[in-house]
Design a protein around this motif. Structure first.
Motif, PDB file in Angstrom:
ATOM      1  N   ARG A 216     -27.436  73.710 -15.259  1.00 11.48           N
ATOM      2  CA  ARG A 216     -28.610  73.349 -14.464  1.00 11.48           C
ATOM      3  C   ARG A 216     -28.932  71.880 -14.734  1.00 11.48           C
ATOM      4  NH1 ARG A 216     -33.090  76.378 -16.398  1.00 11.48           N
ATOM      5  NH2 ARG A 216     -31.713  77.016 -18.067  1.00 11.48           N
ATOM      6  N   VAL A 217     -29.102  71.116 -13.680  1.00 10.10           N
ATOM      7  CA  VAL A 217     -29.417  69.691 -13.866  1.00 10.10           C
ATOM      8  C   VAL A 217     -30.769  69.419 -13.226  1.00 10.10           C
ATOM      9  CG1 VAL A 217     -28.670  67.324 -13.464  1.00 10.10           C
ATOM     10  CG2 VAL A 217     -26.958  69.118 -13.697  1.00 10.10           C
ATOM     11  N   GLN A 218     -31.636  68.760 -13.965  1.00 10.62           N
ATOM     12  CA  GLN A 218     -32.933  68.375 -13.398  1.00 10.62           C
ATOM     13  C   GLN A 218     -33.166  66.904 -13.640  1.00 10.62           C
ATOM     14  OE1 GLN A 218     -36.400  70.445 -14.480  1.00 10.62           O
ATOM     15  NE2 GLN A 218     -36.111  71.885 -12.788  1.00 10.62           N
ATOM     16  N   MET A 219     -33.990  66.302 -12.804  1.00 13.89           N
ATOM     17  CA  MET A 219     -34.258  64.872 -12.991  1.00 13.89           C
ATOM     18  C   MET A 219     -35.740  64.633 -13.202  1.00 13.89           C
ATOM     19  SD  MET A 219     -31.747  62.645 -10.727  1.00 13.89           S
ATOM     20  CE  MET A 219     -32.146  61.275 -11.811  1.00 13.89           C
ATOM     21  N   LYS A 220     -36.006  63.578 -13.979  1.00 10.18           N
ATOM     22  CA  LYS A 220     -37.386  63.254 -14.333  1.00 10.18           C
ATOM     23  C   LYS A 220     -37.467  61.742 -14.511  1.00 10.18           C
ATOM     24  CE  LYS A 220     -40.317  65.657 -17.642  1.00 10.18           C
ATOM     25  NZ  LYS A 220     -40.304  66.339 -18.901  1.00 10.18           N
ATOM     26  N   VAL A 221     -38.633  61.166 -14.326  1.00  8.82           N
ATOM     27  CA  VAL A 221     -38.791  59.738 -14.635  1.00  8.82           C
ATOM     28  C   VAL A 221     -39.180  59.624 -16.101  1.00  8.82           C
ATOM     29  CG1 VAL A 221     -40.142  57.663 -14.178  1.00  8.82           C
ATOM     30  CG2 VAL A 221     -39.487  59.152 -12.287  1.00  8.82           C
ATOM     31  N   GLY A 222     -38.548  58.710 -16.822  1.00  4.78           N
ATOM     32  CA  GLY A 222     -38.892  58.522 -18.239  1.00  4.78           C
ATOM     33  C   GLY A 222     -37.662  58.274 -19.053  1.00  4.78           C
ATOM     34  N   SER A 223     -37.799  58.450 -20.385  1.00  6.66           N
ATOM     35  CA  SER A 223     -36.594  58.296 -21.192  1.00  6.66           C
ATOM     36  C   SER A 223     -36.408  59.507 -22.081  1.00  6.66           C
ATOM     37  CB  SER A 223     -36.628  57.000 -22.008  1.00  6.66           C
ATOM     38  OG  SER A 223     -37.890  56.795 -22.501  1.00  6.66           O
ATOM     39  N   ALA A 224     -35.156  59.720 -22.442  1.00  6.19           N
ATOM     40  CA  ALA A 224     -34.819  60.914 -23.202  1.00  6.19           C
ATOM     41  C   ALA A 224     -35.432  60.845 -24.585  1.00  6.19           C
ATOM     42  CB  ALA A 224     -33.304  61.025 -23.312  1.00  6.19           C
ATOM     43  N   PRO A 225     -35.915  61.981 -25.090  1.00  5.74           N
ATOM     44  CA  PRO A 225     -36.421  61.967 -26.470  1.00  5.74           C
ATOM     45  C   PRO A 225     -35.268  61.689 -27.408  1.00  5.74           C
ATOM     46  CG  PRO A 225     -36.392  64.199 -25.574  1.00  5.74           C
ATOM     47  CD  PRO A 225     -35.972  63.283 -24.465  1.00  5.74           C
TER      48      PRO A 225
ATOM     49  N   ARG B  49     -31.018  70.686 -23.351  1.00  8.10           N
ATOM     50  CA  ARG B  49     -31.808  71.732 -24.036  1.00  8.10           C
ATOM     51  C   ARG B  49     -31.516  73.080 -23.398  1.00  8.10           C
ATOM     52  NH1 ARG B  49     -36.282  68.878 -27.098  1.00  8.10           N
ATOM     53  NH2 ARG B  49     -34.911  67.162 -27.553  1.00  8.10           N
ATOM     54  N   GLU B  50     -31.196  74.032 -24.211  1.00  8.93           N
ATOM     55  CA  GLU B  50     -30.991  75.415 -23.745  1.00  8.93           C
ATOM     56  C   GLU B  50     -30.198  75.497 -22.448  1.00  8.93           C
ATOM     57  OE1 GLU B  50     -35.033  76.445 -23.698  1.00  8.93           O
ATOM     58  OE2 GLU B  50     -35.163  76.236 -25.872  1.00  8.93           O
ATOM     59  N   GLY B  51     -29.066  74.841 -22.449  1.00 11.77           N
ATOM     60  CA  GLY B  51     -28.172  74.944 -21.291  1.00 11.77           C
ATOM     61  C   GLY B  51     -28.625  74.156 -20.074  1.00 11.77           C
ATOM     62  N   GLN B  52     -29.734  73.442 -20.200  1.00  9.31           N
ATOM     63  CA  GLN B  52     -30.179  72.645 -19.045  1.00  9.31           C
ATOM     64  C   GLN B  52     -30.043  71.167 -19.364  1.00  9.31           C
ATOM     65  OE1 GLN B  52     -33.606  73.514 -16.669  1.00  9.31           O
ATOM     66  NE2 GLN B  52     -34.441  71.503 -17.158  1.00  9.31           N
ATOM     67  N   LEU B  53     -29.475  70.440 -18.427  1.00 11.31           N
ATOM     68  CA  LEU B  53     -29.314  69.002 -18.645  1.00 11.31           C
ATOM     69  C   LEU B  53     -30.438  68.279 -17.901  1.00 11.31           C
ATOM     70  CD1 LEU B  53     -27.351  66.826 -19.848  1.00 11.31           C
ATOM     71  CD2 LEU B  53     -26.522  66.553 -17.522  1.00 11.31           C
ATOM     72  N   MET B  54     -31.259  67.588 -18.662  1.00 13.43           N
ATOM     73  CA  MET B  54     -32.322  66.809 -18.031  1.00 13.43           C
ATOM     74  C   MET B  54     -31.839  65.362 -17.944  1.00 13.43           C
ATOM     75  SD  MET B  54     -35.338  66.933 -16.807  1.00 13.43           S
ATOM     76  CE  MET B  54     -36.330  68.271 -17.433  1.00 13.43           C
ATOM     77  N   LEU B  55     -31.875  64.805 -16.739  1.00 16.54           N
ATOM     78  CA  LEU B  55     -31.494  63.398 -16.585  1.00 16.54           C
ATOM     79  C   LEU B  55     -32.765  62.579 -16.380  1.00 16.54           C
ATOM     80  CD1 LEU B  55     -28.359  63.567 -14.278  1.00 16.54           C
ATOM     81  CD2 LEU B  55     -28.452  63.170 -16.747  1.00 16.54           C
ATOM     82  N   PHE B  56     -32.900  61.524 -17.179  1.00 17.70           N
ATOM     83  CA  PHE B  56     -34.095  60.690 -17.084  1.00 17.70           C
ATOM     84  C   PHE B  56     -33.761  59.404 -16.339  1.00 17.70           C
ATOM     85  CE2 PHE B  56     -34.830  63.462 -20.630  1.00 17.70           C
ATOM     86  CZ  PHE B  56     -36.170  63.790 -20.511  1.00 17.70           C
ATOM     87  N   ALA B  57     -34.533  59.132 -15.309  1.00 13.67           N
ATOM     88  CA  ALA B  57     -34.335  57.891 -14.546  1.00 13.67           C
ATOM     89  C   ALA B  57     -35.426  56.907 -14.946  1.00 13.67           C
ATOM     90  CB  ALA B  57     -34.432  58.186 -13.053  1.00 13.67           C
ATOM     91  N   PRO B  58     -35.110  55.600 -14.923  1.00 16.50           N
ATOM     92  CA  PRO B  58     -36.114  54.621 -15.359  1.00 16.50           C
ATOM     93  C   PRO B  58     -37.318  54.518 -14.418  1.00 16.50           C
ATOM     94  CG  PRO B  58     -34.092  53.524 -14.641  1.00 16.50           C
ATOM     95  CD  PRO B  58     -33.811  54.993 -14.674  1.00 16.50           C
TER      96      PRO B  58
END
Ligand SMILES: Nc1ncnc2c1ncn2[C@@H]1O[C@H](COP(=O)(O)OP(=O)(O)OP(=O)(O)O)[C@@H](O)[C@H]1O
Length: 488
Positions: free
Chosen positions: A73-82, A34-43
């Motif tokens: 820009r890379v960020q990490m979050k717990v969950g799954s990608a929409p 989204r908007e140049g930012q890559l969100m990586l979702f970890a289980p």
């Protein structure tokens, strides 16, 4: 930056890290751009922290390379990608009501009916295999109404009797964590790997440990065929609600060899709902399979993606030292004295899997018992003569590589190299496919023998060659020639 960038990044990382690390930590990540930012979702948090610590820097470097030198820009979050394109997953609600006739007639496939008939009977080979497996098992979990949930834990499969080695270290550690904290961070736990490598053993060890720590815990272990058979029977007896209630009431559900769910659509659906209900209820789910979730054919995508939500760990074939240690342990359990020289001798000869290793040891012990002989290398050679002859007859990967290289007039080194030109890739795929068909080596072992490639590359090669043999007479002829050259 196109969204496929993450997939390209994964391709690069796949070549850089060992298959087990890649499959455990990197492959389960989902991405959203989204908007140049890559969100990586970890289980889960554990995977997120691990990736942050060990891999994030490298991920950023690769993305930068792929993105023309510009670091995203890379960020990490717990969950799954929409997933816009994916329908919203139905919640744990029961499947939509349907008449019994509709349920049995339309959604239960012929395969499911035949599994039900086979498991209910007792004469097929499949059943004798499960009968063999449940030999010595006790601790039935629950018998309810007309549906007998035959869930047994094998008391001898514990962590104490499981020998740890490099090949199973991660799987054992993850299993231990699950046993100590069921329903916690690793839910579901997905154990995969080739036949006879200890997946079932670990699964039972978890179940036994959960019950040891909490004797009131309800643990259900069953092979996936049993789940299919129970479900079909429940539908026939109009007792599907009881079936659902039972499977959703357990503290831990252990399903062995999930690959048998392939093509059993109704069972997959039923399992999907059970699975969601358990996960939401904080109950533990453990699944074993002979392959990585994404590679299970004829399995619904939503189910495969659920498998990746927790922790996916591979069990690899044991290396020599572990095979020796396993033999020593099994001999000790059988109260038999086995010298390390003898154990080493057997372990060097039998390399395929632990089940076969155990079989060889059993044979040697039985022979020693009947003849009153000491277990020495010459005695072992004599006792295992038929088995060893079979192994020696098997074609080696080396031999396959030499034959294929010579036939296509390329070098063996080309087969092992990273070169991707057509003149090299096709012979390489042919050689990998022959190695799978003619040797006892596992996919990861074959991958290793071809310049350290991932086992998924080997699997892809095998599928490709099967396909080409149907469509390309040239490849079909080549393959037949190889079979003749290598086996006669
Ligand atoms: N590391 C180990 N230590 C001790 N015993 C082991 C180990 N690995 C496997 N075994 C033994 O090998 C035999 C086969 O293992 P198991 O049935 O768990 O294999 P599996 O991976 O589930 O195979 P399959 O896919 O065919 O079901 C069992 O008797 C098990 O106790």
């Amino acid at each position: 930056m196109p969204n496929s960038m993450w997939h390209q990044c994964l391709e690069v990382l796949r070549d850089e890290f060992p298959a087990q690390q890649f499959n455990t930590w990197l492959r389960p990540l989902q991405s959203d751009l989204r908007e140049g930012q890559l969100m990586l979702f970890a289980p889960n948090r554990f995977v997120m922290d691990w990736v942050n610590e060990k891999y994030l820097r490298r991920i950023e470097e690769v993305l930068k390379d792929l993105n023309g030198g510009q670091a995203p820009r890379v960020q990490m979050k717990v969950g799954s990608a929409p997933r816009e394109s994916e329908p919203v997953v139905r919640s744990v609600a029961e499947p939509k009501p349907a008449s019994l006739a509709d349920e049995i007639g339309q959604r239960v496939t012929e395969e499911e009916k035949s599994v039900a008939a086979t498991v209910a009977g007792s004469t097929s080979a499949g059943v004798s295999r499960s009968a063999q497996k449940i030999n010595g098992e006790r601790r039935p979990v629950q018998v309810e109404g007309d549906i007998k949930h035959q869930s047994f834990l094998n008391e001898t499969f514990t962590f104490e009797t499981f020998v740890e080695g490099k090949s199973n270290q991660l799987a054992r550690a993850a299993s231990m964590q699950v046993a100590e904290n069921p329903g916690g961070a690793y839910n579901p736990l997905f154990l995969y790997g080739g036949v006879g490598l200890g997946k079932t053993h670990l699964m039972h060890a978890i179940g036994n440990e959960i019950v040891r720590r909490n004797p009131k815990a309800k643990v259900a272990y069953l092979r996936s065929e049993r789940f299919v058979a129970d479900m079909v029977k429940a539908l026939q007896l109009n007792a599907i609600n009881e079936f659902k209630r039972y499977y959703r009431s357990v503290d831990a559900l252990l399903i062995d060899d999930i690959q048998f769910f392939a093509r059993k659509e109704r069972s997959q659906e039923e399992f999907f709902h059970t699975f969601n209900a358990l996960l939401e209820g904080g109950q533990q789910v453990i699944v074993t399979c002979d392959r990585f979730p994404k590679e299970i054919v004829d399995m619904e995508e939503r189910l495969k993606s659920r498998f990746g939500w927790g922790l996916t760990v591979m069990v690899e074939p044991p290396e020599l030292e572990t095979r020796v240690a396993i033999l020593m342990k099994k001999a000790e359990q059988a109260n038999v004295k086995l010298s390390s020289e003898a154990a080493f001798f057997i372990a060097q000869k039998i390399r395929s899997n632990v089940r076969e290793l155990e079989g060889a040891l059993r044979l040697v012990i039985a022979n020693a018992h009947f003849t009153g002989s000491e277990i020495t290398p010459p005695f072992i050679r004599e006792s295992l003569k038929d088995l060893l002859a079979l192994h020696e007859k098997q074609v080696s990967i080396d031999n396959i590589q030499r034959t294929v290289a010579e036939y296509y007039k390329i070098k063996v080194a080309d087969l092992l190299s990273k070169r991707r030109t057509r003149t090299v890739t096709r012979p390489r795929q042919v050689a990998m496919s022959l190695a799978k068909e003619l040797t006892n080596h596992s996919l990861p072992e074959i991958g290793d023998a071809f310049g350290g490639r991932d086992h998924t590359t080997v699997l892809h090669a095998c599928k490709k060659i099967v396909e080409l043999q149907e469509t390309d007479p040239g490849i079909r002829e080549d393959y037949q020639n190889f079979m003749r050259l290598l086996t006669t």
